[in-house]
Structure formats: C-alpha cells, structure tokens
Write an enzyme that holds these catalytic residues in place. Structure first.
Site, PDB file in Angstrom:
ATOM      1  N   ASP A  86      38.929  37.643  51.870  1.00  0.00           N
ATOM      2  CA  ASP A  86      38.638  37.063  53.194  1.00  0.00           C
ATOM      3  C   ASP A  86      38.314  38.169  54.201  1.00  0.00           C
ATOM      4  O   ASP A  86      37.361  38.057  54.989  1.00  0.00           O
ATOM      5  CB  ASP A  86      39.769  36.153  53.699  1.00  0.00           C
ATOM      6  CG  ASP A  86      41.154  36.598  53.249  1.00  0.00           C
ATOM      7  OD1 ASP A  86      41.240  37.405  52.313  1.00  0.00           O
ATOM      8  OD2 ASP A  86      42.145  36.147  53.839  1.00  0.00           O
ATOM      9  N   LYS A 120      42.155  38.834  45.608  1.00  0.00           N
ATOM     10  CA  LYS A 120      43.041  38.023  46.455  1.00  0.00           C
ATOM     11  C   LYS A 120      44.447  38.130  45.875  1.00  0.00           C
ATOM     12  O   LYS A 120      45.141  37.131  45.650  1.00  0.00           O
ATOM     13  CB  LYS A 120      42.525  36.569  46.480  1.00  0.00           C
ATOM     14  CG  LYS A 120      43.272  35.624  47.412  1.00  0.00           C
ATOM     15  CD  LYS A 120      42.935  35.817  48.871  1.00  0.00           C
ATOM     16  CE  LYS A 120      43.866  35.004  49.757  1.00  0.00           C
ATOM     17  NZ  LYS A 120      43.664  35.266  51.198  1.00  0.00           N
ATOM     18  N   TYR A 125      35.514  30.194  36.484  1.00  0.00           N
ATOM     19  CA  TYR A 125      34.295  29.623  35.886  1.00  0.00           C
ATOM     20  C   TYR A 125      34.464  29.271  34.411  1.00  0.00           C
ATOM     21  O   TYR A 125      33.517  28.849  33.775  1.00  0.00           O
ATOM     22  CB  TYR A 125      33.125  30.608  36.050  1.00  0.00           C
ATOM     23  CG  TYR A 125      32.456  30.482  37.391  1.00  0.00           C
ATOM     24  CD1 TYR A 125      33.172  30.708  38.555  1.00  0.00           C
ATOM     25  CD2 TYR A 125      31.116  30.123  37.504  1.00  0.00           C
ATOM     26  CE1 TYR A 125      32.586  30.591  39.793  1.00  0.00           C
ATOM     27  CE2 TYR A 125      30.517  30.003  38.741  1.00  0.00           C
ATOM     28  CZ  TYR A 125      31.247  30.243  39.880  1.00  0.00           C
ATOM     29  OH  TYR A 125      30.664  30.123  41.104  1.00  0.00           O
TER      30      TYR A 125
END
Ligand code: NAD
Length: 344
Positions: free
Chosen positions: A215, A181, A129
C-alpha cells in the site's frame, strides 16, 4: 558484400481477441520492416479458440508453443465471474513462465510524470492466482461464503527474486525493491520477503535492496516514482502495480511485457482485448510492438530491438504521430505506417 540473412527463428503467433488482430497485424508489419527472422505458426486461443473448436486453449496451440518455445500473443478475453479459466494464466502455468517482466518508461515528454524508468518483475505462477477457490453454502444460499487460498513457496519466491536481481545486474540497474504485505499476510508474503532478503545478500555491494509494503509502495509510486528502479513482487500485487506503472507513462497502450520461464517465453502487451474499441481501427499497437522488441532482445537481436524502440521514439516525439489514447488523431494503421517508415 551482401549481408548474410539472419537464421530463421520459429515462433508461435496468437493474434488474440478484440483489438488483438489489429495490434498483431501492426506488430507483424514493424517486425517485417526491421527484418526480424521469425517464422510464424499462427494459432488460436481465447474466444477464437472457443469459436473454432470449443476450447480457449486448443491442443494445437499448446503443441506449437511446445515446439517453438517462443510466442507473441495478442490479448485474450476472459469471462468475468463464471465461464472458462483465463487462457493467459493457463499458458503461464503450462510453460512454467514464472517471471513476468514489465518495464515502464516515459516515451512522451511533457506528460504528468517525466523520466520514468521502472522495471516491474511479477511472480507469475503462485500467490492468489493458483485458483484454489470455493464457495461455502449456508442455509439456502449455496454461495454464502467465498474462500480463496494463496500459495507462495520458498523455491518460487527465491526464483523470482533471483530473476529480478540477475536482471538488475545484467541491465545496469542499481536497486531492487521487494514489495510485500508481510505485516498482515505474515506467512504468505512474509515467506516471499524472507526469500528476497536472502537472495539480496548475494548481490551486496553490487545491487542495493530495500523493501516496501504494497500500500505504501502504491502511494509512493504516485508521489515520487523516481525512487524506484526494479520492483519485484508477488503475483496479484504485481498485476496491480504494473497497471499503475503503465498509468505513469501514459496508459495501458504503452506497457509491454514478457512472460519468461526456463524453457519458453511468451511476449504480450499488459492491456486486454479492449472490447470497447475493437474493430474501430483506433487501438494503440505500441504496447505489443514494444513487447515484440523485448522478444527480439530475448533471442539476442538487440540491435533490431533498438531500431524498433528508436523508431517509436521518433514517431511519437519528432513526427508527433499518436493514437487517440495518447491525445493524438492517428489510426492504428497511420501510426503503424509511420513506425514502419522510421524503422526502414
Ligand atoms: P483492457 O486493457 O482491455 O481495457 C481497459 C481500457 O483501456 C479500455 O478502455 C480500453 O479501450 C483501453 N485500452 C486497452 N488497450 C488499449 C490499446 N492498445 N489502445 C487504446 N486503448 C486501449 O481491460 P479490460 O476492459 O478490463 O479487459 C477486457 C478483456 O481483456 C477482459 O476479458 C480481460 O480478462 C482481458 N484481459 C486480457 C489480458 C491479456 O490477454 N494478457 C490482460 C488484461 C485483460
């Protein structure tokens, strides 16, 4: 004996775009009913700022928050693709509101998922961001390639993980899950995971800690959400998972949030300006009202915050008054009047 009136607390109000004024008016009515001592400075941002003075974040609005260090904000529209940068993101950066606290709790029994009670802590200033984006031209195509860089710092990762563990310790929570991740984004989110595991050591024996790849976490939140207690994660993953969590408890109309920094805090609903239903008097004001309850907690008025939450529980579950997004027929005003009556 007459009760001493609570000392007034200066605060900035940004009603917001789209359904913003509808849900803000509803929230002010409930805060008024509970006797919240906020002394509002009403300011513009987003489309209202653009219309008024060509700036989605006018200097007067920033000056007000700089002074009050406390704000309640309705949703702000952000143009997709081109146009101006998100005022929400700019506000978080301007006031270094590094933690985005997003609780999701089942309010209406009998839905898809019962007894959900998950608090998501989203890092608010770093990751993808930061807005480091550019295009690379190739041949006649000026935008043949798009590049975005994410930035996570050890200090920022530690700070958000410390916030999550501290929140867990102070609020009787048992476990913090670090979501990342790091198998693919080994540097960007590996650093976050490393910092989180390090912070967890300080809480050993008091708050359990585990970690999940984003995920797998998304899948497990759908299959078995009850295994989660407090989740802490990076900016983009937190943005996505908080909408998922809102879905577990009935949708975006149910999800409050607080953007919290060392020197200031801004409370807002997770949802956006909902242009598809704006002006129709049917928006669910619950998420902003619950955000205002978080604001009451933040300033130490927990008893008033509890009265607001209890009133909402009663209106939803005893009075069975609900807006259309929750399968009911009540307008924004009917729902608000019912909460006001219960609060009183
Ligand atoms: P949205 O949250 O505005 O709407 C998504 C869907 O949920 C719509 O169908 C809408 O009608 C419904 N919905 C949302 N809030 C509701 C409520 N309180 N009651 C009943 N239904 C509700 O998301 P979007 O359509 O993707 O975004 C619209 C605009 O809002 C965009 O400009 C986006 O950038 C902005 N946005 C702002 C914020 C913020 O201010 N924090 C957050 C998200 C999106």
């Amino acid at each position: 004996m007459t009760a001493t009136p609570a000392k007034s607390i200066p605060a900035t109000l940004i009603p917001g775009d789209g359904i913003g004024s509808e849900v803000s008016d509803a929230t002010l009515a409930v805060l008024d009913a509970v006797g919240a001592p906020f002394e509002w400075e009403t300011c513009k941002a987003g489309m209202a700022g653009v219309d008024a003075c060509g700036d989605p974040l006018p200097p007067e609005t920033l000056a007000s928050i700089r002074k009050t260090r406390l704000a309640l904000k309705g949703p702000l529209t952000t143009p997709i693709g081109g146009g101006y940068r998100s005022s929400n993101v700019r506000l978080r950066e301007e006031f270094q509101l590094y933690a985005n606290l997003r609780p999701a709790r089942t309010l209406i029994p009998g839905g898809r998922y019962e007894k959900i009670d998950i608090v998501l802590v989203r890092e608010n200033l770093e990751g993808l961001y930061v807005g480091f984006e550019h295009y690379v031209p190739i041949g006649s195509d000026p935008r043949a390639v798009a590049v975005a860089s994410g930035v996570n710092t050890r200090a920022g990762s530690r700070r958000i993980c410390e916030f999550a563990f501290d929140y867990a310790a102070k609020n009787g929570r048992k476990k913090v899950t670090l979501v990342h991740k790091a198998n693919v984004l080994k540097a960007l989110t590996g650093l976050f995971l490393e910092a989180g595991r390090d912070v967890a050591k300080k809480y050993e024996g008091r708050i359990a800690c585990d970690d999940r790849i984003i995920d797998a976490c998304a899948m497990q939140l759908v299959m078995n959400p009850w295994q989660y207690d407090v989740i802490v994660t990076t900016n983009l993953f937190g943005d996505i998972l908080s909408d998922l969590n809102a879905g577990l408890v009935g949708g975006l109309g149910m999800a409050p949030a607080g953007n919290i920094g060392t020197d200031a805090a801004i409370f807002e609903a997770v949802h956006g300006s909902a242009p598809d239903i704006a002006g129709q008097g049917k928006a669910n004001p619950l998420a902003l009202i619950l955000s205002a309850a978080m604001m009451l907690d933040h300033v130490g008025l927990q008893e008033k915050a509890k009265r607001v939450r209890d009133a909402i529980d009663d209106v939803l579950c005893k009075d069975n008054i609900r807006t259309g997004d929750l399968g009911g027929k009540a307008s924004t005003k009917q729902f608000t009047d019912a909460v006001v009556a219960r609060v009183r």
